[in-house]
Motif scaffolding. Sequence first.
Motif, short mmCIF file in Angstrom:
data_model
loop_
_atom_site.label_atom_id
_atom_site.label_comp_id
_atom_site.label_asym_id
_atom_site.label_seq_id
_atom_site.Cartn_x
_atom_site.Cartn_y
_atom_site.Cartn_z
N ALA A 117 -1.19 6.97 -4.98
CA ALA A 117 -0.56 5.68 -4.46
C ALA A 117 0.42 4.96 -5.49
O ALA A 117 1.49 4.44 -4.95
CB ALA A 117 -1.96 4.62 -4.18
N ALA A 118 0.11 5.05 -6.68
CA ALA A 118 0.93 4.36 -7.63
C ALA A 118 2.38 5.18 -7.89
O ALA A 118 3.44 4.32 -8.08
CB ALA A 118 0.28 4.42 -9.05
N ASP A 143 6.15 4.65 -2.50
CA ASP A 143 6.60 3.26 -1.98
C ASP A 143 5.52 2.54 -1.15
O ASP A 143 5.32 1.30 -1.29
CB ASP A 143 7.88 3.57 -1.16
N ASN A 193 -1.28 0.19 -5.92
CA ASN A 193 0.15 -0.29 -5.32
C ASN A 193 -0.03 -1.32 -4.33
O ASN A 193 -0.83 -1.32 -3.17
CB ASN A 193 0.42 1.27 -4.25
N THR A 226 0.08 -1.49 0.23
CA THR A 226 -1.13 -0.72 0.69
C THR A 226 -1.50 -1.25 1.94
O THR A 226 -1.50 -2.60 2.38
CB THR A 226 -2.36 -0.78 -0.15
#
Length: 737
Positions: A466-467, A470, A509, A512
């Motif tokens: 996730a990090a 985008d 992130n 999300t």
Amino acid sequence: MRIKTIKWLLLGIATIIGTLLLAVVVSLAATDCGNRNLVSPVIEHKIDSLLHELTLEEKIALLHANAKFSSAGVARLGIPELKYTDGPYGIREEMKRHSWQPARITTDSATYFPTGTALAATWNPELAYLYGAALGSEARARRKDVLLGPAINLIRMPLNGRNFEFLSEDPYLNARLSVAYINGVQCQDVAACVKHFVLNNQERHRSEINVTLDERALRELYLPPFKAAVIEGHVYTVMTAYNKFQNAWCSENIFLLNEILKKEWGFQGFVVSDWAGTHSTYEAALAGLDVEMGTEREYDSNYFARPLLAAVETGRIDPAIIDDKARRVLRVMFACKTTDTDKRSYGARNTPGHSKTVYDVAAESIVLLKNTGGLLPLRAEHVQKIAVIGDNAVRKHASGGFGAGVKAKYEITPLAALKQKLGDIVHIEFTQGYRKQSAIHFRQGIQRETNDNPDIFLINKAAEVAASVDVALVFVGLNHDYDTEALDRENLILPYEQDRLVKTVAAANPKTVVIIIAGSPVDVNEINRSAPAVIWGWLNGSEAGKAITDVLFGDINPSGKMPFTLPVDLEHSPAHALDTYPGQHMCVEYKEGILVGYRWYETKKIEPAYCFGYGLSYTSFHYLNCETDKQLYHIGDTIQVKIQLQNTGDLTGAETVQLYVHKPESSVLRPAKELKAFQKIMLQPGETNAVTLWLSASDLAFWDVTTNNWKLEPGEYKLMLGSSSMDIRFSKDIIIE
Ligand code: BGC
């Protein structure tokens, strides 16, 4: 030159004919296919002659199973077997004739339709009609006569394993959609079967539990969907529930079957038991049950087989009662044209048309719950990399959940649809996030075994992925180990520690999006806290992945509205707050009475996580100029409420205008709000259009337990028009004289 002219002429004529045909199809789609009354002088006359010819044994053969999913016909008179099929959201795979085992053939795949709560979230009866018509057509293509759906029990309690099959916590929304669904099915020469009559509102102890409640709640909440199915939908068959009501099994409940269903509502079709839900011969036959199905014994020794014959032969049961039951079965057969195959709809299955209906329902059902900062819709040109996380991104939901499961010809998962749509433009990285750690076992009864140990490795991996992207799309929710017949859930918490996954990913992130794939209420507290954007995606049929992808990327502007309340805490919900679930000593008292769902939260002023009727859009709507046609009404009047609705945003979108009522001063408790009408309308950006809603003055009546009748109290009533049960934009007071 002349040939050219003729060509143009022919083309013109063809266009006109085409347009006319389209108009007919559209108008049928919007309404009904005509008169479907079961009773007519011609048919009754035909049945009289048949009853004359049939022996008592032959009549009784019509009244019980001769296989798992059929009852006998009478070959010598050209009466075929009557073939049943589950279920409410797709034609069940073919079973072996005498067992619950699948037949394992290759010609029984079917279209998987969105489940009940998804259909309800569309708030669109025209779609419900198309849904029913497509389902009916698939039933015919599989040579079935009776479709065991729709399942229209009220969603009383959020933990009910079967909520996903049912429609709503509100009887009015429930009735509007089920009537349209029934019309669709029956226009295909297939009998719909509304189930489970009535008060089958929990799966726990469903085959033993005795339900008690005051008659007002029964009349105002639990019966209306069934009443509408009979009186407006002309449903051909009704299935009784497994449970008891006021100490009598629903399958032998004189009050429910003979008095209310047959006498009061004038039901002319037949009443069938739920599978193995018959408990007697004499009591059931006299109470109004017509057909016994699913009893786990030799068919010949079923309650409605040899024992019924013996009861007639010994004079305990009047032969006229058997004639009435046989007459009802024959009526349904004639209505479905089972003896007139030349005129009967042939049906079709797995057609592009059915897929389109599935897609349209799925697309209109999806509810946008939260969209902070306008994170959605995503724009493919602005994202280079997305993470797709969670088991529900790749899990198929067509089968499972017991009887209602479908052997789908195909089912597009969210990940597959995202890849198909974005594969060349956006880099998609899938990571599992959490694993399904549960299974259903049949050891001592039906049990769910589950493990909620979070898989830290999967969670950390998801956060890492996730990090690096985008946008992170996290697909969480339930599966058919939880949304299932025969088992309720223990709590509302997402299984397998999915909350922890959501929290960790959202921390990694800020962009999300959480997509909840479930058919029943779940605890959304952590999701709400962590994620800026939240969507409810349902168990949404063969095209589920495509519909959710199109909502995420703005090809579809979401217009679904929640058909049930999402509580902050299970203990806030009425059955739990009053400690009435699962009941004691096999008895459950519905102590909340008429305060089910939002009626409870509104009246008790308990803030839910998301209220009934809630759903956002990518555009915005302005409500203007609310007016009623009069201020003073009398019994028998129709009340007309009008508003102007304006799309004030930049995108085309649909809004469902909802009309709730309340009586401030009343001799009895009145819920703070009750839904009485709604209308879904599509508007272009900047467009304004009038929305007119109607209700009849008698819709404002309550069931008076002192007189055992409806009572319309004179005085002031408040009409509230809004975008959800809590978002009321206009209030108007009217007087009933
Ligand atoms: C369910 C019904 C279903 C029947 C036949 C029962 O267990 O309650 O809804 O139609 O089985 O499969």
